[in-house]
Design a protein around this motif. Structure first.
Motif, short mmCIF file in Angstrom:
data_model
loop_
_atom_site.label_atom_id
_atom_site.label_comp_id
_atom_site.label_asym_id
_atom_site.label_seq_id
_atom_site.Cartn_x
_atom_site.Cartn_y
_atom_site.Cartn_z
N VAL A 71 -2.83 -5.56 -4.67
CA VAL A 71 -2.43 -4.65 -3.60
C VAL A 71 -1.85 -3.35 -4.16
O VAL A 71 -2.23 -2.26 -3.72
CB VAL A 71 -1.42 -5.34 -2.64
N ALA B 141 -3.50 0.30 -3.63
CA ALA B 141 -2.69 1.30 -2.92
C ALA B 141 -2.69 2.62 -3.68
O ALA B 141 -2.92 3.69 -3.09
CB ALA B 141 -1.26 0.80 -2.72
N GLY C 298 3.58 0.54 -2.02
CA GLY C 298 2.79 -0.58 -1.52
C GLY C 298 3.15 -0.97 -0.10
O GLY C 298 2.30 -1.41 0.67
N SER D 11 0.55 -1.15 2.89
CA SER D 11 0.36 -2.40 3.64
C SER D 11 0.53 -2.18 5.14
O SER D 11 -0.24 -2.72 5.94
CB SER D 11 1.34 -3.47 3.16
N SER D 12 1.51 -1.37 5.52
CA SER D 12 1.72 -1.07 6.94
C SER D 12 0.53 -0.32 7.53
O SER D 12 0.06 -0.65 8.62
CB SER D 12 2.99 -0.24 7.12
N PHE E 52 -2.53 -0.25 6.34
CA PHE E 52 -3.70 -1.13 6.30
C PHE E 52 -3.69 -2.08 7.50
O PHE E 52 -4.69 -2.24 8.19
CB PHE E 52 -3.73 -1.92 4.99
N LYS E 53 -2.55 -2.68 7.76
CA LYS E 53 -2.42 -3.61 8.90
C LYS E 53 -2.68 -2.89 10.22
O LYS E 53 -3.37 -3.40 11.10
CB LYS E 53 -1.04 -4.26 8.89
N THR F 128 -3.31 -7.83 6.98
CA THR F 128 -2.61 -7.31 5.81
C THR F 128 -3.55 -7.29 4.61
O THR F 128 -4.53 -8.05 4.57
CB THR F 128 -1.38 -8.19 5.47
N PRO F 129 -3.27 -6.43 3.64
CA PRO F 129 -4.07 -6.44 2.42
C PRO F 129 -4.04 -7.79 1.72
O PRO F 129 -5.05 -8.26 1.20
CB PRO F 129 -3.44 -5.36 1.54
N SER F 130 -2.89 -8.45 1.74
CA SER F 130 -2.76 -9.77 1.11
C SER F 130 -3.67 -10.79 1.78
O SER F 130 -4.29 -11.62 1.11
CB SER F 130 -1.32 -10.25 1.17
#
Length: 154
Positions: free
Chosen positions: A113, A117, A125, A129-130, A132-133, A139-141
């Protein structure tokens, strides 16, 4: 012609790409055609130039003012024209483009991630992540886990 000649697949792939581009251009050139919004935007000399810059260097810390300067336009005129031709504001488009690239990168073996990023222009990150979601709905995860599971599945 030898069917196993080196480079054969690359040549065939490029020929198919060329054929597809030619067919799409011919189709969209018809008077009754309704091409996608982005197609017309790329044909605009100034907005097309800005779009190519965003695609070429998505990780740059772009601002509307910087893109307008690259396009040789005022900030307000650029923002209005970009939005009219592309269908979304410049920085909204950039965020969606970055997240599409990030999704592809996250599917690659060994992706992380934080590294993804950075490659798409986020130093943080958490902010990545925010975003991306918000844009992709996961989430990226979660995407990483899915991609890893798919690679391991028979």
């Amino acid at each position: 012609m030898d069917l196993e000649e080196p480079g054969r697949q690359v040549v065939l792939d490029r020929l198919l790409d060329l054929l597809l581009v030619r067919v799409l251009r011919a189709w969209f050139a018809r008077p009754e055609a309704d091409p996608p919004v982005g197609y017309r935007a790329l044909a605009d000399p100034r907005i097309g130039h800005a779009l190519r810059l965003l695609h070429q260097w998505p990780a740059r810390p772009w601002t509307v003012a910087a893109l307008a300067a690259e396009a040789g336009m005022s900030r307000a005129v650029f923002a209005r024209r970009f939005t009219a031709l592309v269908g979304r504001p410049p920085l909204g488009y950039l965020t969606e483009w970055r997240m599409a690239l990030a999704a592809d990168l996250l599917r690659e073996p060994g992706a992380g991630v934080a590294a993804v990023a950075r490659r798409v222009g986020y130093a943080d990150g958490f902010a990545f992540s925010s975003a991306f979601k918000r844009v992709r709905g996961e989430t990226p995860s979660a995407l990483l886990r899915t991609a890893r599971a798919n690679r391991l599945a028979p």
